[in-house]
Design a protein around this motif. Sequence first.
Motif, mmCIF file in Angstrom:
data_model
loop_
_atom_site.group_PDB
_atom_site.id
_atom_site.type_symbol
_atom_site.label_atom_id
_atom_site.label_comp_id
_atom_site.label_asym_id
_atom_site.label_seq_id
_atom_site.Cartn_x
_atom_site.Cartn_y
_atom_site.Cartn_z
ATOM 1 N N PHE A 28 0.825 -1.208 0.000
ATOM 2 C CA PHE A 28 0.000 0.000 0.000
ATOM 3 C C PHE A 28 0.858 1.257 0.000
ATOM 4 C CE2 PHE A 28 -2.025 3.480 2.262
ATOM 5 C CZ PHE A 28 -3.161 3.664 1.475
ATOM 6 N N GLN A 29 1.842 1.291 0.868
ATOM 7 C CA GLN A 29 2.717 2.460 0.963
ATOM 8 C C GLN A 29 3.489 2.692 -0.333
ATOM 9 O OE1 GLN A 29 1.302 4.017 3.558
ATOM 10 N NE2 GLN A 29 3.332 4.704 4.108
ATOM 11 N N SER A 30 3.895 1.617 -0.987
ATOM 12 C CA SER A 30 4.650 1.737 -2.231
ATOM 13 C C SER A 30 3.809 2.346 -3.336
ATOM 14 C CB SER A 30 5.150 0.365 -2.684
ATOM 15 O OG SER A 30 6.018 -0.177 -1.734
ATOM 16 N N GLY A 31 2.558 1.954 -3.417
ATOM 17 C CA GLY A 31 1.720 2.411 -4.514
ATOM 18 C C GLY A 31 0.956 3.690 -4.254
ATOM 19 N N ASP A 32 0.685 3.987 -3.009
ATOM 20 C CA ASP A 32 -0.162 5.129 -2.699
ATOM 21 C C ASP A 32 0.438 6.451 -3.154
ATOM 22 O OD1 ASP A 32 -2.455 6.395 -1.469
ATOM 23 O OD2 ASP A 32 -1.049 7.102 0.052
ATOM 24 N N GLY A 33 1.698 6.650 -2.899
ATOM 25 C CA GLY A 33 2.310 7.940 -3.203
ATOM 26 C C GLY A 33 2.353 8.277 -4.676
ATOM 27 N N LYS A 69 6.448 2.594 -15.094
ATOM 28 C CA LYS A 69 7.758 2.029 -14.755
ATOM 29 C C LYS A 69 7.863 1.762 -13.262
ATOM 30 C CE LYS A 69 10.084 4.371 -18.516
ATOM 31 N NZ LYS A 69 10.956 5.486 -18.880
ATOM 32 N N TRP A 70 7.388 2.695 -12.430
ATOM 33 C CA TRP A 70 7.428 2.503 -10.981
ATOM 34 C C TRP A 70 6.541 1.346 -10.545
ATOM 35 C CZ3 TRP A 70 6.846 8.273 -9.221
ATOM 36 C CH2 TRP A 70 8.081 8.908 -9.346
ATOM 37 N N THR A 71 5.397 1.182 -11.206
ATOM 38 C CA THR A 71 4.493 0.087 -10.865
ATOM 39 C C THR A 71 5.157 -1.255 -11.134
ATOM 40 O OG1 THR A 71 2.564 1.451 -11.357
ATOM 41 C CG2 THR A 71 2.241 -0.940 -11.347
ATOM 42 N N ILE A 72 5.776 -1.391 -12.293
ATOM 43 C CA ILE A 72 6.464 -2.635 -12.635
ATOM 44 C C ILE A 72 7.613 -2.896 -11.667
ATOM 45 C CG2 ILE A 72 7.875 -3.766 -14.400
ATOM 46 C CD1 ILE A 72 6.053 -2.284 -16.459
ATOM 47 N N TRP A 73 8.398 -1.879 -11.376
ATOM 48 C CA TRP A 73 9.515 -2.011 -10.449
ATOM 49 C C TRP A 73 9.020 -2.431 -9.057
ATOM 50 C CZ3 TRP A 73 14.341 -2.980 -10.066
ATOM 51 C CH2 TRP A 73 15.061 -2.654 -8.941
ATOM 52 N N LEU A 98 8.318 -6.277 -4.623
ATOM 53 C CA LEU A 98 7.411 -6.940 -3.689
ATOM 54 C C LEU A 98 7.384 -8.446 -3.908
ATOM 55 C CD1 LEU A 98 4.452 -4.403 -3.584
ATOM 56 C CD2 LEU A 98 6.099 -4.886 -1.766
ATOM 57 N N ALA A 99 7.463 -8.890 -5.152
ATOM 58 C CA ALA A 99 7.501 -10.328 -5.426
ATOM 59 C C ALA A 99 8.755 -10.954 -4.827
ATOM 60 C CB ALA A 99 7.442 -10.578 -6.930
ATOM 61 N N ILE A 100 9.881 -10.275 -4.957
ATOM 62 C CA ILE A 100 11.123 -10.787 -4.357
ATOM 63 C C ILE A 100 11.004 -10.813 -2.838
ATOM 64 C CG2 ILE A 100 13.569 -10.274 -3.988
ATOM 65 C CD1 ILE A 100 13.599 -9.204 -6.905
#
Length: 67
Positions: A6-11, A47-51, A56-58
């Motif tokens: 959530f924190q990664s995507g919200d901003g 690009k940020w979404t893919i990264w 997160l998968a790792i």
Amino acid sequence: MAVQAFQSGDGYWNMITPTHPVLMAALGIAAVPFGKWIRFAGPLVLKWTIWTMIILAIAVWIDWGPF
């Protein structure tokens, strides 16, 4: 991991949400049309979404977390 996701995507998703008041105010003050902004910010957010998905998968794969 849910909080991290959530924190990664919200901003950065707030950079392209047309209902975000800070974004719309900043675009209005700068006199930048929303369409022009989305053409600029869209590829960056993609690009940020893919990264973020990769990171997160790792993190899930190696069982990263405080517990």
